[in-house]
Scaffold this active site. Structure first.
Site, PDB file in Angstrom:
ATOM      1  N   SER A  97       0.893  -1.082  -0.023  1.00 42.53           N
ATOM      2  CA  SER A  97      -0.037  -0.136   0.113  1.00 42.53           C
ATOM      3  C   SER A  97       0.932   1.269  -0.064  1.00 42.53           C
ATOM      4  O   SER A  97       1.524   1.669   0.989  1.00 42.53           O
ATOM      5  CB  SER A  97      -0.996   0.110   1.089  1.00 42.53           C
ATOM      6  OG  SER A  97      -1.763  -1.144   1.328  1.00 42.53           O
ATOM      7  N   LYS A 172      -7.268   1.823  -2.888  1.00 43.37           N
ATOM      8  CA  LYS A 172      -6.905   1.279  -1.545  1.00 43.37           C
ATOM      9  C   LYS A 172      -6.790   2.499  -0.404  1.00 43.37           C
ATOM     10  O   LYS A 172      -7.332   2.446   0.515  1.00 43.37           O
ATOM     11  CB  LYS A 172      -5.478   0.566  -1.195  1.00 43.37           C
ATOM     12  CG  LYS A 172      -4.829   0.464  -0.164  1.00 43.37           C
ATOM     13  CD  LYS A 172      -5.565  -0.727   0.356  1.00 43.37           C
ATOM     14  CE  LYS A 172      -4.834  -0.840   1.889  1.00 43.37           C
ATOM     15  NZ  LYS A 172      -5.483  -1.848   2.786  1.00 43.37           N
TER      16      LYS A 172
END
Ligand code: NAD
Length: 299
Positions: A97, A172
Site C-alpha cells: 500500500s 486502496k
C-alpha cells in the site's frame, strides 16, 4: 499454469501470500532484507534470492510486498533492485500500500525497460492473506492484468482492475479513508452512549442491523468493548496510509477535511505510544477527551 515467481518482502502479509502461491503450484524465489524472514519460506520449498535483482533475473513475474513507497522505490528502482535483473516482458506486481504517485513513478521506469507493471494493493489483513481471500485492487494495462489474474487468484478472493497504474493505490486509499473515518465516528458514538450511562454492547446490538451497521462496526466495536487492541492492522500503518492519501489529495487539489482530522488523532496516538495498537484504538483518543472508557458497566 505454473510460473516462476519472485517474491520480495516476507513480512506479516508476504509470508502467507507466498505460501499460497506455492500451494497453487508456482515455483518461488524469495528475498527479504532480513535473512531470517526468508528461512521459513525457503524451508517450505522456495529458492533463496540474494537480492531483488537476483530474484528478478530468475523470474517471469516479480511480486513486491513492502512497507511503503520508499522501500518499493529502493527495491524496484534502486541499486541491486528489480529493474537491474528484469528482462523485457517481465511483469512486476507491487502489492504494497503506497502512494499512487510512487506507483506511477515505478510504472514509468518499468515501461522504459519494456517491463510490465501493475500496482495491486490488498485489503483483508493477515487473516485474509492466510486464507487466500484478500480483496485485490489493481491498476495497470488490461493485457498485464489478464496475465496477472491467475497468479493473484491464488492470494485473493476478488481481483478487480480499477484503472491505469496508480488506480489500485487510489482505490486502496479510498478504502483506508472510509475505514479510519468509520472507526472514529464509531468511537464518538460509543463514547457518548457510554458517558450517558448506557451499555455500549446494547447500543451496538441495537444499531448494527440499521443504516449505521457496517463491517467496521461489526469487527471493531466488540474489540473496543473487550478492551482488546491487539493488532490486526496497526495504527502506524493506517497513519502511513492517510499520509499517502493526504499527499495524493494535495497534488490533485482535493480537500480531505475529515481524513485530516483523523490523521491528527493517529499522530497523537503514536506520540502516546499506541502506534502498535490495532486501529480500533483510535477510539482511545476520543475516550481521553471525555474521560470515559467504552466498556460494559461494572467491567
Ligand atoms: P511488514 O513490515 O510485516 O513486512 C515488510 C517486509 O518487507 C519486512 O519483512 C521487511 O524486512 C521487508 N523489506 C523492507 N524493505 C525491503 C527491501 N528494500 N527489500 C526487501 N525486503 C524489504 O509489513 P506487512 O504488514 O507485511 O505489510 C506490507 C504492506 O501491506 C504494507 O504496505 C501494508 O500497509 C500493507 N497491508 C498490510 C496489512 C496488514 O494487516 N498487515 C493489510 C493490508 C495491507
Amino acid at each position: 499454469m505454473s510460473c516462476n515467481i519472485g517474491f520480495i518482502g516476507l513480512g506479516i502479509m508476504g509470508k502467507p501470500m507466498s505460501r499460497n502461491l506455492m500451494k497453487a503450484g508456482h515455483r518461488l524465489v524469495v528475498f527479504d532484507l532480513v535473512t531470517v524472514s526468508m528461512d521459513a519460506i525457503v524451508s517450505e520449498g522456495a529458492a533463496r534470492g540474494t537480492s531483488a535483482a537476483d530474484v528478478a533475473a530468475k523470474s517471469d513475474i516479480v511480486i513486491t510486498m513492502l512497507p511503503d513507497g520508499p522501500e518499493v522505490d529502493q527495491a524496484i528502482l534502486g541499486p541491486g533492485g528489480v529493474l537491474e535483473g528484469a528482462r523485457p516482458g517481465t511483469l512486476v506486481i507491487d502489492m504494497s500500500s503506497i502512494s499512487p504517485l510512487v506507483a506511477q513513478k515505478a510504472g514509468a521506469a518499468c515501461a522504459a525497460k519494456g517491463v510490465d507493471f501493475l500496482d495491486a494493493p490488498v485489503s483483508g489483513g493477515e487473516p485474509g492473506a492466510i486464507a487466500g481471500s484478500l480483496a485485490i485492487m489493481v491498476g495497470g494495462k488490461p493485457e498485464a492484468f489478464d496475465r496477472a489474474v491467475p497468479v493473484l487468484k491464488a492470494m485473493g478472493a476478488t481481483v478487480t482492475l480499477t484503472g491505469p497504474v496508480g488506480a489500485g493505490n487510489v482505490t486502496k486509499l479510498a478504502n483506508q479513508i472510509m475505514v479510519a473515518c468509520n472507526i472514529a465516528a464509531m468511537g464518538e458514538a460509543l463514547v457518548l452512549a457510554t458517558k450517558a450511562g448506557l451499555d455500549p454492547e446494547v447500543v451496538f446490538n441495537a444499531v448494527k442491523g440499521g443504516l449505521a451497521g457496517s463491517n467496521v462496526l461489526n469487527a471493531k466495536a466488540p474489540m473496543v468493548i473487550a478492551r482488546n487492541f491487539k493488532p490486526g492492522f496497526r495504527i502506524r500503518l493506517h497513519q502511513k496510509d492517510l499520509r499517502n492519501a493526504l499527499l495524493a489529495a494535495e497534488s490533485m487539489k482535493v480537500g480531505l477535511p475529515i481524513t485530516s482530522l483523523v490523521q491528527q488523532m493517529l499522530i497523537a496516538l503514536m506520540n502516546d505510544g499506541k502506534g502498535d495498537f490495532d486501529h480500533s484504538g483510535i477510539v482511545t483518543f476520543l475516550e481521553n477527551l471525555a474521560q470515559t472508557e467504552v466498556k460494559k458497566p461494572g467491567q
